[in-house]
Every structure is written in C-alpha cells, then in structure tokens.
Design a protein around this motif. Structure first.
Motif, PDB file in Angstrom:
ATOM      1  N   CYS A   1       0.858  -1.200   0.000  1.00  0.00           N
ATOM      2  CA  CYS A   1       0.000   0.000   0.000  1.00  0.00           C
ATOM      3  C   CYS A   1       0.885   1.237   0.000  1.00  0.00           C
ATOM      4  O   CYS A   1       1.165   1.806   1.058  1.00  0.00           O
ATOM      5  N   ASP A   2       1.321   1.637  -1.164  1.00  0.00           N
ATOM      6  CA  ASP A   2       2.220   2.782  -1.264  1.00  0.00           C
ATOM      7  C   ASP A   2       1.583   4.084  -0.814  1.00  0.00           C
ATOM      8  O   ASP A   2       2.273   5.017  -0.437  1.00  0.00           O
ATOM      9  N   ASP A   3       0.256   4.163  -0.859  1.00  0.00           N
ATOM     10  CA  ASP A   3      -0.427   5.404  -0.513  1.00  0.00           C
ATOM     11  C   ASP A   3      -0.728   5.533   0.975  1.00  0.00           C
ATOM     12  O   ASP A   3      -1.275   6.533   1.412  1.00  0.00           O
ATOM     13  N   GLN A   4      -0.366   4.523   1.790  1.00  0.00           N
ATOM     14  CA  GLN A   4      -0.633   4.586   3.224  1.00  0.00           C
ATOM     15  C   GLN A   4       0.671   4.442   4.004  1.00  0.00           C
ATOM     16  O   GLN A   4       1.424   3.493   3.783  1.00  0.00           O
ATOM     17  N   PRO A   5       0.928   5.358   4.932  1.00  0.00           N
ATOM     18  CA  PRO A   5       2.136   5.226   5.752  1.00  0.00           C
ATOM     19  C   PRO A   5       1.966   4.123   6.793  1.00  0.00           C
ATOM     20  O   PRO A   5       0.860   3.856   7.247  1.00  0.00           O
ATOM     21  N   LYS A   6       3.069   3.478   7.150  1.00  0.00           N
ATOM     22  CA  LYS A   6       3.037   2.436   8.179  1.00  0.00           C
ATOM     23  C   LYS A   6       2.767   3.072   9.543  1.00  0.00           C
ATOM     24  O   LYS A   6       3.202   4.190   9.810  1.00  0.00           O
ATOM     25  N   PRO A   7       2.069   2.342  10.414  1.00  0.00           N
ATOM     26  CA  PRO A   7       1.840   2.858  11.765  1.00  0.00           C
ATOM     27  C   PRO A   7       3.149   2.844  12.564  1.00  0.00           C
ATOM     28  O   PRO A   7       4.055   2.060  12.281  1.00  0.00           O
ATOM     29  N   ALA A   8       3.222   3.710  13.560  1.00  0.00           N
ATOM     30  CA  ALA A   8       4.406   3.762  14.415  1.00  0.00           C
ATOM     31  C   ALA A   8       4.399   2.630  15.443  1.00  0.00           C
ATOM     32  O   ALA A   8       5.454   2.123  15.827  1.00  0.00           O
ATOM     33  N   THR A   9       3.202   2.242  15.893  1.00  0.00           N
ATOM     34  CA  THR A   9       3.080   1.178  16.882  1.00  0.00           C
ATOM     35  C   THR A   9       1.909   0.263  16.523  1.00  0.00           C
ATOM     36  O   THR A   9       1.011   0.652  15.782  1.00  0.00           O
ATOM     37  N   ILE A  10       1.953  -0.930  17.098  1.00  0.00           N
ATOM     38  CA  ILE A  10       0.878  -1.905  16.934  1.00  0.00           C
ATOM     39  C   ILE A  10       0.399  -2.301  18.322  1.00  0.00           C
ATOM     40  O   ILE A  10       1.211  -2.662  19.184  1.00  0.00           O
ATOM     41  N   ARG A  11      -0.907  -2.232  18.525  1.00  0.00           N
ATOM     42  CA  ARG A  11      -1.497  -2.636  19.807  1.00  0.00           C
ATOM     43  C   ARG A  11      -2.226  -3.963  19.605  1.00  0.00           C
ATOM     44  O   ARG A  11      -3.031  -4.112  18.695  1.00  0.00           O
ATOM     45  N   LEU A  12      -1.914  -4.932  20.486  1.00  0.00           N
ATOM     46  CA  LEU A  12      -2.607  -6.212  20.466  1.00  0.00           C
ATOM     47  C   LEU A  12      -3.612  -6.220  21.608  1.00  0.00           C
ATOM     48  O   LEU A  12      -3.225  -6.213  22.775  1.00  0.00           O
ATOM     49  N   HIS A  13      -4.885  -6.216  21.249  1.00  0.00           N
ATOM     50  CA  HIS A  13      -5.952  -6.155  22.245  1.00  0.00           C
ATOM     51  C   HIS A  13      -6.572  -7.542  22.373  1.00  0.00           C
ATOM     52  O   HIS A  13      -7.319  -7.979  21.499  1.00  0.00           O
ATOM     53  N   LEU A  14      -6.248  -8.249  23.465  1.00  0.00           N
ATOM     54  CA  LEU A  14      -6.747  -9.603  23.687  1.00  0.00           C
ATOM     55  C   LEU A  14      -8.153  -9.536  24.255  1.00  0.00           C
ATOM     56  O   LEU A  14      -8.390  -8.919  25.296  1.00  0.00           O
ATOM     57  N   ARG A  15      -9.066 -10.156  23.526  1.00  0.00           N
ATOM     58  CA  ARG A  15     -10.466 -10.220  23.940  1.00  0.00           C
ATOM     59  C   ARG A  15     -10.707 -11.611  24.475  1.00  0.00           C
ATOM     60  O   ARG A  15     -10.412 -12.601  23.815  1.00  0.00           O
ATOM     61  N   LYS A  16     -11.222 -11.715  25.682  1.00  0.00           N
ATOM     62  CA  LYS A  16     -11.470 -13.027  26.261  1.00  0.00           C
ATOM     63  C   LYS A  16     -12.933 -13.091  26.679  1.00  0.00           C
ATOM     64  O   LYS A  16     -13.377 -12.342  27.535  1.00  0.00           O
ATOM     65  N   ASP A  17     -13.651 -14.008  26.062  1.00  0.00           N
ATOM     66  CA  ASP A  17     -15.040 -14.257  26.439  1.00  0.00           C
ATOM     67  C   ASP A  17     -15.069 -15.487  27.319  1.00  0.00           C
ATOM     68  O   ASP A  17     -14.447 -16.503  27.002  1.00  0.00           O
ATOM     69  N   GLU A  18     -15.790 -15.386  28.411  1.00  0.00           N
ATOM     70  CA  GLU A  18     -15.915 -16.519  29.306  1.00  0.00           C
ATOM     71  C   GLU A  18     -17.387 -16.674  29.659  1.00  0.00           C
ATOM     72  O   GLU A  18     -18.063 -15.707  30.003  1.00  0.00           O
ATOM     73  N   VAL A  19     -17.866 -17.891  29.563  1.00  0.00           N
ATOM     74  CA  VAL A  19     -19.258 -18.175  29.883  1.00  0.00           C
ATOM     75  C   VAL A  19     -19.292 -18.984  31.170  1.00  0.00           C
ATOM     76  O   VAL A  19     -18.640 -20.015  31.279  1.00  0.00           O
ATOM     77  N   LEU A  20     -20.040 -18.482  32.118  1.00  0.00           N
ATOM     78  CA  LEU A  20     -20.173 -19.168  33.396  1.00  0.00           C
ATOM     79  C   LEU A  20     -21.571 -19.741  33.507  1.00  0.00           C
ATOM     80  O   LEU A  20     -22.561 -19.056  33.224  1.00  0.00           O
ATOM     81  N   ALA A  21     -21.676 -20.976  33.927  1.00  0.00           N
ATOM     82  CA  ALA A  21     -22.980 -21.613  34.099  1.00  0.00           C
ATOM     83  C   ALA A  21     -23.495 -21.330  35.498  1.00  0.00           C
ATOM     84  O   ALA A  21     -22.750 -21.368  36.471  1.00  0.00           O
ATOM     85  N   LEU A  22     -24.747 -21.014  35.571  1.00  0.00           N
ATOM     86  CA  LEU A  22     -25.389 -20.825  36.866  1.00  0.00           C
ATOM     87  C   LEU A  22     -25.995 -22.152  37.309  1.00  0.00           C
ATOM     88  O   LEU A  22     -26.693 -22.813  36.543  1.00  0.00           O
TER      89      LEU A  22
END
Length: 78
Positions: free
Chosen positions: A56-77
C-alpha cells in the motif's frame, strides 16, 4: 493531491480459539493472521503488517501496533 495522514497506531483485536490458538484482526484494515502461541502471533502480526503496508504505497506504516486480547468466558449458573 493531499498527502495521507500518518497513523500512529494500528490495533489488532485478538481472540483465543477453543484449541488454544490465536486469531488477530486489524481494526480498520484488511489484515488477519493466526498462530498457535502468543509469541508466534506477535511475529505473524509484524510480518503481516510489513507485507500489507509494503503493498500500500499510498498509506504510511503505523508507528506502533497494539494487540488487544479479547477473552469471552461463559459461566454456568447452578
């Protein structure tokens, strides 16, 4: 023609699969990668971002990358 605005950060939404592996999807860009371990995922994200922005020559590279870990947990009642 206007110069593209520099992006300072690119965020990946990370989900952990039931088999223990990880899937990373960039928010706002068409970048997806996966790996069996967190360390492999970090390497794969860096490689995927480098390849994506090299194409992608028309887009500059980002300075940083953030890894956002999403954790879904299902608890049984009881």
């Amino acid at each position: 023609m206007r110069e593209p605005t520099a992006r300072t950060e690119l965020t990946f939404d990370i989900t952990q699969e039931s088999d223990g592996g990880f899937v990373a999807e960039a928010l706002g860009e068409n970048i997806v990668t996966q790996a069996d371990t967190w360390e492999q995922l970090r390497e794969n994200v860096l490689e995927a971002v480098a390849l994506y922005f090299d194409d992608c020559d028309d887009q500059p590279k980002p300075a940083t990358i953030r890894l956002h870990l999403r954790k879904d947990e299902v608890l049984a009642l009881a």
